[in-house]
Design a protein around this motif. Structure first.
Motif, mmCIF file in Angstrom:
data_model
loop_
_atom_site.group_PDB
_atom_site.id
_atom_site.type_symbol
_atom_site.label_atom_id
_atom_site.label_comp_id
_atom_site.label_asym_id
_atom_site.label_seq_id
_atom_site.Cartn_x
_atom_site.Cartn_y
_atom_site.Cartn_z
ATOM 1 N N PHE A 60 0.846 -1.203 0.000
ATOM 2 C CA PHE A 60 0.000 0.000 0.000
ATOM 3 C C PHE A 60 0.879 1.250 0.000
ATOM 4 N N HIS A 61 1.912 1.219 0.843
ATOM 5 C CA HIS A 61 2.833 2.350 0.946
ATOM 6 C C HIS A 61 3.506 2.604 -0.410
ATOM 7 N N GLN A 62 3.916 1.543 -1.069
ATOM 8 C CA GLN A 62 4.585 1.696 -2.372
ATOM 9 C C GLN A 62 3.616 2.276 -3.401
ATOM 10 N N LYS A 204 0.579 -1.338 13.005
ATOM 11 C CA LYS A 204 -0.353 -2.405 13.402
ATOM 12 C C LYS A 204 0.382 -3.607 13.998
ATOM 13 N N SER A 205 1.319 -4.169 13.253
ATOM 14 C CA SER A 205 2.034 -5.337 13.780
ATOM 15 C C SER A 205 2.971 -4.922 14.908
ATOM 16 N N GLY A 206 3.551 -3.722 14.798
ATOM 17 C CA GLY A 206 4.490 -3.265 15.812
ATOM 18 C C GLY A 206 3.834 -3.152 17.177
ATOM 19 N N CYS A 274 11.534 -6.303 13.204
ATOM 20 C CA CYS A 274 11.376 -5.251 12.205
ATOM 21 C C CYS A 274 9.949 -5.269 11.663
ATOM 22 N N CYS A 275 9.190 -4.209 11.945
ATOM 23 C CA CYS A 275 7.788 -4.131 11.532
ATOM 24 C C CYS A 275 7.531 -2.891 10.675
ATOM 25 N N VAL A 276 8.542 -2.339 10.031
ATOM 26 C CA VAL A 276 8.318 -1.133 9.223
ATOM 27 C C VAL A 276 7.754 -1.513 7.855
ATOM 28 N N ASN A 277 7.216 -0.520 7.168
ATOM 29 C CA ASN A 277 6.631 -0.761 5.842
ATOM 30 C C ASN A 277 7.510 -0.161 4.740
ATOM 31 N N VAL A 278 8.775 0.113 5.075
ATOM 32 C CA VAL A 278 9.707 0.701 4.097
ATOM 33 C C VAL A 278 10.973 -0.152 4.003
ATOM 34 N N GLN A 279 11.740 0.101 2.944
ATOM 35 C CA GLN A 279 12.990 -0.639 2.753
ATOM 36 C C GLN A 279 14.108 -0.090 3.641
ATOM 37 N N MET A 300 7.791 -6.946 5.046
ATOM 38 C CA MET A 300 7.869 -7.441 3.671
ATOM 39 C C MET A 300 8.869 -6.640 2.835
ATOM 40 N N SER A 301 9.355 -5.539 3.385
ATOM 41 C CA SER A 301 10.317 -4.723 2.638
ATOM 42 C C SER A 301 11.741 -5.185 2.891
ATOM 43 N N THR A 302 11.892 -6.285 3.606
ATOM 44 C CA THR A 302 13.225 -6.757 3.984
ATOM 45 C C THR A 302 13.951 -7.375 2.797
HETATM 46 P P1 NAP Z 1 1.928 -0.395 9.426
HETATM 47 O O1 NAP Z 1 0.723 -0.463 10.284
HETATM 48 O O2 NAP Z 1 1.941 0.525 8.259
HETATM 49 O O3 NAP Z 1 3.174 -0.107 10.377
HETATM 50 C C1 NAP Z 1 4.445 0.254 9.903
HETATM 51 C C2 NAP Z 1 4.938 1.350 10.798
HETATM 52 O O4 NAP Z 1 6.297 1.669 10.487
HETATM 53 C C3 NAP Z 1 4.121 2.635 10.596
HETATM 54 O O5 NAP Z 1 3.805 3.206 11.817
HETATM 55 C C4 NAP Z 1 5.079 3.465 9.774
HETATM 56 O O6 NAP Z 1 4.819 4.856 9.838
HETATM 57 C C5 NAP Z 1 6.388 3.091 10.427
HETATM 58 N N1 NAP Z 1 7.509 3.526 9.632
HETATM 59 C C6 NAP Z 1 7.559 3.750 8.291
HETATM 60 N N2 NAP Z 1 8.775 4.151 7.921
HETATM 61 C C7 NAP Z 1 9.522 4.181 9.048
HETATM 62 C C8 NAP Z 1 10.860 4.519 9.313
HETATM 63 N N3 NAP Z 1 11.699 4.886 8.324
HETATM 64 N N4 NAP Z 1 11.298 4.460 10.590
HETATM 65 C C9 NAP Z 1 10.485 4.072 11.591
HETATM 66 N N5 NAP Z 1 9.191 3.747 11.388
HETATM 67 C C10 NAP Z 1 8.709 3.788 10.143
HETATM 68 O O7 NAP Z 1 2.290 -1.822 8.828
HETATM 69 P P2 NAP Z 1 1.886 -3.297 9.344
HETATM 70 O O8 NAP Z 1 0.556 -3.668 8.792
HETATM 71 O O9 NAP Z 1 2.149 -3.394 10.781
HETATM 72 O O10 NAP Z 1 2.988 -4.128 8.551
HETATM 73 C C11 NAP Z 1 4.363 -3.969 8.889
HETATM 74 C C12 NAP Z 1 5.230 -4.740 7.937
HETATM 75 O O11 NAP Z 1 4.914 -6.136 8.036
HETATM 76 C C13 NAP Z 1 5.038 -4.348 6.479
HETATM 77 O O12 NAP Z 1 6.286 -4.396 5.816
HETATM 78 C C14 NAP Z 1 4.145 -5.451 5.961
HETATM 79 O O13 NAP Z 1 4.338 -5.621 4.600
HETATM 80 C C15 NAP Z 1 4.666 -6.629 6.733
HETATM 81 N N6 NAP Z 1 3.756 -7.776 6.838
HETATM 82 C C16 NAP Z 1 4.353 -8.991 6.895
HETATM 83 C C17 NAP Z 1 3.577 -10.122 6.988
HETATM 84 C C18 NAP Z 1 4.273 -11.448 7.054
HETATM 85 O O14 NAP Z 1 3.620 -12.434 6.841
HETATM 86 N N7 NAP Z 1 5.539 -11.492 7.369
HETATM 87 C C19 NAP Z 1 2.187 -10.046 7.034
HETATM 88 C C20 NAP Z 1 1.602 -8.772 7.014
HETATM 89 C C21 NAP Z 1 2.397 -7.637 6.919
HETATM 90 P P3 NAP Z 1 3.833 5.521 8.718
HETATM 91 O O15 NAP Z 1 2.467 5.349 9.243
HETATM 92 O O16 NAP Z 1 4.292 6.929 8.650
HETATM 93 O O17 NAP Z 1 4.076 4.784 7.417
#
Ligand code: NAP
Length: 354
Positions: A60-62, A204-206, A274-279, A300-302
């Protein structure tokens, strides 16, 4: 009886390979294109009338960035991806999401005791492997990365799904299911007295990881949250589960290293998530971990390469783990966490329930 029901069902392949159009012979996730027609039935498929897509946060972020923040364009981009690929599989991030809808058909060979047509379910497999057709996009919600649509999808028998509970808003449950793989992994790794750092801790995950970590490490352990988005950092502070919440960019590895050690009495941590949505957050995750500790990449950006070579380059003998989105009982575990922590539930209802 509808004409569809009268037609005999075709025999589906166990892993859904019968849906793969290109290249033939691969599994649905790595496939370029899936068959997303639903005019024929497969005997091992559950067909779902789709109402909401929960797009993976990195995806979504991308897309938001590529569309300059214009949500209508994001909706159009999703329509186009699904038209081209037969699934919502972001070509840049390679990730998907999951969906919510009603069961429209249950194939004769499906093993899903108790499941009935009309049941409200969320899929627990990625949209990047789920055959999907979208007729219309209705509405996008940025905070939850959810998109209301009219569409049809299918999952094969054995693919995980969850029936939506009646005591929580459906969109909230969908949001929690999306990241349900995260908190249960914390419970498997964090021990009493451990120090845990979480990057993207206000997302959310964090947040789920932070709450779970607090439970696991107890009052003698430390939970340190890193979050760049100020309102989310404030939400996390207000929950009161972290010993320190640091407003910081997780792509600045050296700054994160200094501040995590500063928040942990000069010591490295036992576990980093690591729960960020960026690379580019690999090294900020790895650097503050002690030798023999664990860096868990849920994001997923890992980049596997950046994490593996980066750890080697700084001589860090830490366990690097790819965050598996699935763990047995993960959906029930995550829902129970939300139910049992009233402040967490209130925050999630406000953010993701609407
Ligand atoms: P989310 O709710 O968007 O949380 C990500 C958090 O990281 C947001 O608060 C975001 O701030 C923050 N962030 C962004 N850039 C940052 C930076 N440079 N430094 C510090 N914090 C930063 O995402 P989520 O739903 O928890 O998902 C987190 C990650 O898990 C994503 O990469 C997602 O793709 C991945 N994921 C993995 C699985 C799996 O099966 N492994 C399943 C679901 C999701 P902003 O609000 O400003 O962006």
């Amino acid at each position: 009886m509808s004409p569809l029901q009268e037609r005999p069902e075709r025999k589906g392949q166990r892993f859904g390979v019968h849906r793969v159009l290109e290249p033939i012979g691969v599994l649905p996730q790595p496939a370029l294109r899936l068959d997303n027609r639903f005019d024929a039935r497969w005997d091992n498929e559950i067909v779902i009338e789709v109402e909401t897509l929960n797009i993976d946060a990195a995806s979504f972020h991308q897309m938001e960035g590529a569309c300059e923040g214009d949500l209508d364009r994001v909706g159009a981009m999703v329509m186009e991806t699904v038209r081209m690929r037969g699934k919502q599989h972001n070509t840049v991030t390679d990730s998907g999401g999951m969906l919510l809808g009603s069961v429209a058909h249950i194939g004769a060979m499906v093993q899903a005791p108790g499941l009935t047509v009309g049941a409200r379910i969320a899929t627990l497999v990625s949209l990047s492997l789920t055959p999907l057709a979208i007729e219309r996009v209705h509405r996008l919600r940025r905070a939850s990365a959810q998109i209301d649509v009219r569409g049809t999808a299918a999952i094969v028998s054995g693919a995980p799904f969850a029936e939506l509970p009646s005591d929580l808003p459906e969109r909230l449950s969908l949001a929690v299911f999306d990241v349900a793989g995260a908190p249960i992994q914390v419970s498997r790794r964090a021990r009493i007295g451990d120090a845990v750092s979480i990057l993207g801790a206000g997302g959310k995950s964090g947040i789920l990881c932070a709450v779970e970590a607090r439970r696991c490490v107890g009052s003698t352990g430390r939970v340190i949250g890193i979050e760049a988005h100020r309102p989310y950092a404030d939400d996390l502070r207000a929950l009161g589960v972290c010993d320190a919440v640091i407003d910081q960019d997780a792509t600045d590895a050296l700054a994160v290293y200094e501040s995590v050690l500063g928040a942990n009495g000069g010591r490295e941590v036992d576990l980093a998530i690591c729960c960020v949505n960026v690379q580019s957050a690999e090294m900020a995750t790895i650097l503050p971990v002690r030798d023999g500790g664990c860096a868990y990449f849920f994001s997923m950006s890992t980049s596997f390469t950046r994490a593996a070579l980066g750890a080697e380059g700084v001589g860090k003998d830490v366990e690097l783990i790819i965050g598996n989105g699935y763990a047995r009982t993960h959906a029930a575990y995550a829902l129970e966490l939300v139910r049992s922590e009233s402040a967490l539930r209130a925050l999630f209802e406000r953010r993701y329930g609407g």
